[in-house]
Write an enzyme that holds these catalytic residues in place. Structure first.
Site, PDB file in Angstrom:
ATOM      1  N   CYS A  50       0.750  -1.134  -0.114  1.00  0.00           N
ATOM      2  CA  CYS A  50       0.014  -0.038   0.155  1.00  0.00           C
ATOM      3  C   CYS A  50       1.027   1.385   0.096  1.00  0.00           C
ATOM      4  CB  CYS A  50      -0.928   0.015   1.101  1.00  0.00           C
ATOM      5  SG  CYS A  50      -2.010   1.265   1.564  1.00  0.00           S
ATOM      6  N   CYS A  67       0.425   3.173   3.637  1.00  0.00           N
ATOM      7  CA  CYS A  67       0.883   2.819   5.208  1.00  0.00           C
ATOM      8  C   CYS A  67       1.792   1.537   4.928  1.00  0.00           C
ATOM      9  CB  CYS A  67      -0.482   2.364   5.886  1.00  0.00           C
ATOM     10  SG  CYS A  67      -1.194   0.785   5.237  1.00  0.00           S
ATOM     11  N   CYS A  96      -7.049  -1.386   1.349  1.00  0.00           N
ATOM     12  CA  CYS A  96      -6.175  -1.781   2.323  1.00  0.00           C
ATOM     13  C   CYS A  96      -6.706  -2.032   3.566  1.00  0.00           C
ATOM     14  CB  CYS A  96      -5.060  -0.733   2.437  1.00  0.00           C
ATOM     15  SG  CYS A  96      -3.810  -0.905   3.819  1.00  0.00           S
ATOM     16  N   CYS A 130      -5.173   0.869   6.412  1.00  0.00           N
ATOM     17  CA  CYS A 130      -5.375   2.166   6.491  1.00  0.00           C
ATOM     18  C   CYS A 130      -6.721   2.598   5.881  1.00  0.00           C
ATOM     19  CB  CYS A 130      -4.298   3.033   5.834  1.00  0.00           C
ATOM     20  SG  CYS A 130      -4.077   2.746   4.274  1.00  0.00           S
ATOM     21  N   CYS A 184      -8.288  -5.409  -9.864  1.00  0.00           N
ATOM     22  CA  CYS A 184      -7.786  -4.470 -10.495  1.00  0.00           C
ATOM     23  C   CYS A 184      -7.204  -3.182  -9.708  1.00  0.00           C
ATOM     24  CB  CYS A 184      -8.864  -4.242 -11.664  1.00  0.00           C
ATOM     25  SG  CYS A 184      -8.433  -2.998 -12.846  1.00  0.00           S
TER      26      CYS A 184
END
Length: 172
Positions: A81, A84, A129, A132, A152
């Site tokens: 991510c 984070c 995510c 976060c 995607c």
């Protein structure tokens, strides 16, 4: 369909969507992840991230198809991510979907959480995510075996870390 039928249909649609919107996102605290869930004010995220990444991750924007250098990323490693630094995908699950966005057939355990997205009036499965809450992309059922899924992903919502490099510490 006359005007009265149209209004009834729209009213019924609103009654259907209101409980979904009022319940909030299903990703909030949905899964245990390394470290504790991370919550920062949007202004802090805006200061930490490039503008395009911020718009995708925290305003649920979409980057232009074909614009991410991660489409061409073929090395062995981990996609994390961009906000984070939680590991989301192993490179062994990345494949060329032909869509113009980095695509994966499986996420890492506990890495993402989902909610139903009605932004185009058609239900889609949106994923974030799990740590976060940053928007990553959508899941489609047209991927390769063994899962048949296509995660995607917006490239600006990810960073790539080669297997030979150390993963960064999770942001706090």
């Amino acid at each position: 369909m006359d005007r009265r039928q149209s209004l009834k249909w729209l009213g019924g649609l609103g009654a259907f969507l209101l409980p979904v919107a009022a319940s909030g996102p299903s990703w909030a605290g949905a899964q245990a992840t390394p470290g504790s869930p991370l919550s920062k004010p949007k202004a802090e995220w805006a200061d930490l991230l490039p503008a395009a990444s911020y718009r995708v991750l925290f305003e649920e924007d979409t980057e232009r198809a074909g614009s991410s250098p991660l489409n061409q990323e073929k090395r062995d490693g981990t996609f994390i991510c961009a906000a984070c630094y939680l590991p989301l995908f192993d490179s062994s699950t990345k494949y060329e979907s032909g869509t113009g966005w980095p695509s994966f057939w499986q996420h890492l355990p506990g890495a993402v959480a989902t909610k139903t997205d009605f932004k185009i009036f058609y239900p889609r499965t949106e994923y974030h995510c799990a740590r976060c809450g940053g928007h990553q992309g959508h899941i489609f059922n047209d991927g390769p075996k063994p899962t048949g899924k296509r995660f995607c992903n917006n490239g600006v919502a990810l960073q790539f870390v080669a297997r030979s490099e150390k993963l960064p510490e999770l942001r706090t």
